[in-house]
Design an enzyme around this catalytic site. Sequence first.
Site, PDB file in Angstrom:
ATOM      1  N   SER A 103     -16.521  34.706 104.882  1.00  0.00           N
ATOM      2  CA  SER A 103     -17.941  34.532 105.215  1.00  0.00           C
ATOM      3  C   SER A 103     -18.254  33.082 105.517  1.00  0.00           C
ATOM      4  O   SER A 103     -19.305  32.787 106.083  1.00  0.00           O
ATOM      5  CB  SER A 103     -18.823  34.949 104.038  1.00  0.00           C
ATOM      6  OG  SER A 103     -18.502  36.220 103.603  1.00  0.00           O
ATOM      7  N   HIS A 124     -15.420  39.269 110.932  1.00  0.00           N
ATOM      8  CA  HIS A 124     -16.362  39.260 109.810  1.00  0.00           C
ATOM      9  C   HIS A 124     -17.151  40.560 109.781  1.00  0.00           C
ATOM     10  O   HIS A 124     -18.065  40.758 110.565  1.00  0.00           O
ATOM     11  CB  HIS A 124     -17.294  38.040 109.943  1.00  0.00           C
ATOM     12  CG  HIS A 124     -18.209  37.853 108.778  1.00  0.00           C
ATOM     13  ND1 HIS A 124     -19.533  37.538 108.913  1.00  0.00           N
ATOM     14  CD2 HIS A 124     -17.974  37.950 107.450  1.00  0.00           C
ATOM     15  CE1 HIS A 124     -20.076  37.443 107.724  1.00  0.00           C
ATOM     16  NE2 HIS A 124     -19.164  37.690 106.818  1.00  0.00           N
ATOM     17  N   GLU A 136     -18.660  40.282 113.468  1.00  0.00           N
ATOM     18  CA  GLU A 136     -18.650  38.995 114.163  1.00  0.00           C
ATOM     19  C   GLU A 136     -17.184  38.615 114.391  1.00  0.00           C
ATOM     20  O   GLU A 136     -16.403  38.560 113.434  1.00  0.00           O
ATOM     21  CB  GLU A 136     -19.338  37.916 113.310  1.00  0.00           C
ATOM     22  CG  GLU A 136     -20.833  38.139 113.160  1.00  0.00           C
ATOM     23  CD  GLU A 136     -21.516  37.124 112.245  1.00  0.00           C
ATOM     24  OE1 GLU A 136     -22.721  36.913 112.413  1.00  0.00           O
ATOM     25  OE2 GLU A 136     -20.868  36.558 111.347  1.00  0.00           O
ATOM     26  N   ASN A 174     -25.719  34.793 109.218  1.00  0.00           N
ATOM     27  CA  ASN A 174     -26.030  34.008 108.035  1.00  0.00           C
ATOM     28  C   ASN A 174     -26.607  32.631 108.403  1.00  0.00           C
ATOM     29  O   ASN A 174     -27.379  32.041 107.651  1.00  0.00           O
ATOM     30  CB  ASN A 174     -24.741  33.876 107.205  1.00  0.00           C
ATOM     31  CG  ASN A 174     -25.014  33.466 105.780  1.00  0.00           C
ATOM     32  OD1 ASN A 174     -26.162  33.439 105.323  1.00  0.00           O
ATOM     33  ND2 ASN A 174     -23.963  33.142 105.064  1.00  0.00           N
TER      34      ASN A 174
HETATM   35  N1  LIG Z   1     -19.125  40.844  99.568  1.00  0.00           N
HETATM   36  C1  LIG Z   1     -19.715  40.697 100.748  1.00  0.00           C
HETATM   37  O1  LIG Z   1     -20.885  41.056 100.935  1.00  0.00           O
HETATM   38  C2  LIG Z   1     -18.929  40.114 101.897  1.00  0.00           C
HETATM   39  C3  LIG Z   1     -19.384  40.310 103.205  1.00  0.00           C
HETATM   40  C4  LIG Z   1     -18.629  39.814 104.268  1.00  0.00           C
HETATM   41  C5  LIG Z   1     -17.461  39.103 104.018  1.00  0.00           C
HETATM   42  N2  LIG Z   1     -17.044  38.911 102.721  1.00  0.00           N
HETATM   43  C6  LIG Z   1     -15.772  38.196 102.510  1.00  0.00           C
HETATM   44  O2  LIG Z   1     -14.744  39.153 102.323  1.00  0.00           O
HETATM   45  C7  LIG Z   1     -13.766  38.675 101.384  1.00  0.00           C
HETATM   46  C8  LIG Z   1     -13.673  39.622 100.228  1.00  0.00           C
HETATM   47  O3  LIG Z   1     -14.923  39.879  99.690  1.00  0.00           O
HETATM   48  P1  LIG Z   1     -15.151  40.856  98.434  1.00  0.00           P
HETATM   49  O4  LIG Z   1     -16.595  40.766  98.087  1.00  0.00           O
HETATM   50  O5  LIG Z   1     -14.534  42.178  98.710  1.00  0.00           O
HETATM   51  O6  LIG Z   1     -14.267  40.043  97.358  1.00  0.00           O
HETATM   52  P2  LIG Z   1     -13.879  40.311  95.831  1.00  0.00           P
HETATM   53  O7  LIG Z   1     -13.776  38.961  95.241  1.00  0.00           O
HETATM   54  O8  LIG Z   1     -14.741  41.340  95.222  1.00  0.00           O
HETATM   55  O9  LIG Z   1     -12.407  40.956  95.944  1.00  0.00           O
HETATM   56  C9  LIG Z   1     -11.311  40.194  96.315  1.00  0.00           C
HETATM   57  C10 LIG Z   1     -10.022  40.972  96.055  1.00  0.00           C
HETATM   58  O10 LIG Z   1      -8.927  40.152  96.474  1.00  0.00           O
HETATM   59  C11 LIG Z   1      -7.908  40.263  95.519  1.00  0.00           C
HETATM   60  N3  LIG Z   1      -7.002  39.120  95.619  1.00  0.00           N
HETATM   61  C12 LIG Z   1      -7.143  37.892  95.107  1.00  0.00           C
HETATM   62  N4  LIG Z   1      -6.095  37.122  95.439  1.00  0.00           N
HETATM   63  C13 LIG Z   1      -5.272  37.884  96.191  1.00  0.00           C
HETATM   64  C14 LIG Z   1      -4.029  37.657  96.839  1.00  0.00           C
HETATM   65  N5  LIG Z   1      -3.425  36.476  96.754  1.00  0.00           N
HETATM   66  N6  LIG Z   1      -3.472  38.658  97.533  1.00  0.00           N
HETATM   67  C15 LIG Z   1      -4.056  39.854  97.617  1.00  0.00           C
HETATM   68  N7  LIG Z   1      -5.244  40.136  97.016  1.00  0.00           N
HETATM   69  C16 LIG Z   1      -5.828  39.163  96.309  1.00  0.00           C
HETATM   70  C17 LIG Z   1      -8.629  40.384  94.205  1.00  0.00           C
HETATM   71  O11 LIG Z   1      -7.797  40.937  93.201  1.00  0.00           O
HETATM   72  C18 LIG Z   1      -9.784  41.301  94.588  1.00  0.00           C
HETATM   73  O12 LIG Z   1      -9.423  42.656  94.486  1.00  0.00           O
HETATM   74  C19 LIG Z   1     -14.202  37.253 101.034  1.00  0.00           C
HETATM   75  O13 LIG Z   1     -13.574  36.355 101.910  1.00  0.00           O
HETATM   76  C20 LIG Z   1     -15.702  37.292 101.302  1.00  0.00           C
HETATM   77  O14 LIG Z   1     -16.240  36.021 101.586  1.00  0.00           O
HETATM   78  C21 LIG Z   1     -17.745  39.400 101.665  1.00  0.00           C
END
Ligand SMILES: NC(=O)c1ccc[n+]([C@@H]2O[C@H](COP(=O)([O-])OP(=O)(O)OC[C@H]3O[C@@H](n4cnc5c(N)ncnc54)[C@H](O)[C@@H]3O)[C@@H](O)[C@H]2O)c1
Length: 457
Positions: A103, A124, A136, A174
């Site tokens: 993000s 994204h 995106e 955003n």
């Molecule tokens: N939550 C949102 O609304 C949203 C929206 C768009 C983009 N994003 C982006 O998407 C990504 C994930 O978001 P989320 O909310 O699902 O995150 P989260 O933190 O809930 O989940 C992340 C997952 O990644 C795993 N992880 C950590 N290190 C790892 C590794 N080395 N190898 C494999 N897996 C690993 C964790 O165990 C966890 O299951 C982030 O980059 C975030 O910025 C989030």
Amino acid sequence: MRVAVAGLGPMGRGIARVFAQAGAAVVVVDADEETTARGHARLIEEAAGAPVEVATAGSVADAAREADLFVEAIVERFEVKRTLLEQLRAAGNEKLVVASNTSSLSIGEMGTAYGDPARVVGMHFFNPPTKMRLVEIIRGPRTDPAVVELARQWASALGKTAVLCADSPNFIVNRVCRPLYYESQLLVTQGMTPPAIDAVVRGALGHRMGPLELLDFTGLVTHLGSSETAFREFGDPRYRPIPLTRQLVRAGTTGRAAGRGYYDYSEGKPREEQARLVREPRESGADVVIHRAVGCTDEDIATVRELSASGRVVVDSSHGGWAEHLPPGAGWVRVHGGFAEVVDDPVAGIEPAYDAADALGVASVPVLALPGLVADRLMHSLVNEAVTVVEEGTATAEDVNLALRLGMNHPVGPLEYLDETGAVEVLTGLRGMLDGFGDPRYRPAQLLVRRAAGSRR
Ligand SMILES: NC(=O)c1ccc[n+]([C@@H]2O[C@H](COP(=O)([O-])OP(=O)(O)OC[C@H]3O[C@@H](n4cnc5c(N)ncnc54)[C@H](O)[C@@H]3O)[C@@H](O)[C@H]2O)c1
């Protein structure tokens, strides 16, 4: 097509599901064997309504070896992503396209970490990926245009709408929405209540959720993080975090998940609090002249004075100059189609002109006599940000409109709003706020100034 997805948080699980539903062979991996198994089980459970087949891999390298596309949706920390990208590179799949769902992090920096920046692109997705139609696509400075095109085609094949964006902090949605959050929080610090602000935004702009309710929903920690990124990266004080955000975060009142943010969720529902502030129009035979004035020039002031000498006059404007120049006995409103903001400000000596709302038959919410009032203040600031994004080449006007419609459910895109309203009116609004608040955050984009000049010629 073979897709690998790393990270089984809500985003990774949703992304894996949409690819599997579209017929791709999907393999998922999380931090270790146990979290992979747990995340996979949860994914299968969530997809119970439309079952999918998804495999698991024992390592990032195993997941990547046979894949065409690798989507990383792991934790939002650059150092963790860097390690993953290095492992990925070591897998030796040179044809692999690496897409990050970040993000806020730089796609260019991730490309460098991967060692082959031409193959790294941003995809994204929005939360939840299974429902939100927007993706995106972010091109890093060295991303191969053919890779950008592949990412766009893959997003389209999922039934999503792809918009293209340069590698710029906060990307499109955003970034363009930042002023909604900043201005609504500043309004709180200037004396307005959250439900009044949100009620105006929903009533006047047709947004499904008010900005403060939305901030509570997203969480103030996430918002503060992206404000800090924008402020650091652009170095422009207009992105500086609002002190109130920091205070709320420090107090642990970080939004809906914490039970309290701009609203107290133990007390009641935000929608009910907002609804209580909306006044429905009443039958009235009142004789009132409503005078629309975009600005507050000497000519506008003279006209309103002249009109009020012979009867009840109510100015329809959001220009802050009326706080000083409204003639005695005159009222002040801002009408937006079927809804009005009615200035009710005992400190400024302004009585609410509900007779104007009744005469028009429109619902209304009381607001303070602040430059731009509420809806124009937010909308003009948002349009200015959207124009800046187009001016600097981050995205096209068409993609900005699409992004805000699909990513935020806005009824009109910001550049469409500009076309309908006219550059002169938006520029007048911004200059009124610049003058009234003395804060450079309202400085108009040069592209807007030029458009206004062009439309006058
Ligand atoms: N939550 C949102 O609304 C949203 C929206 C768009 C983009 N994003 C982006 O998407 C990504 C994930 O978001 P989320 O909310 O699902 O995150 P989260 O933190 O809930 O989940 C992340 C997952 O990644 C795993 N992880 C950590 N290190 C790892 C590794 N080395 N190898 C494999 N897996 C690993 C964790 O165990 C966890 O299951 C982030 O980059 C975030 O910025 C989030």
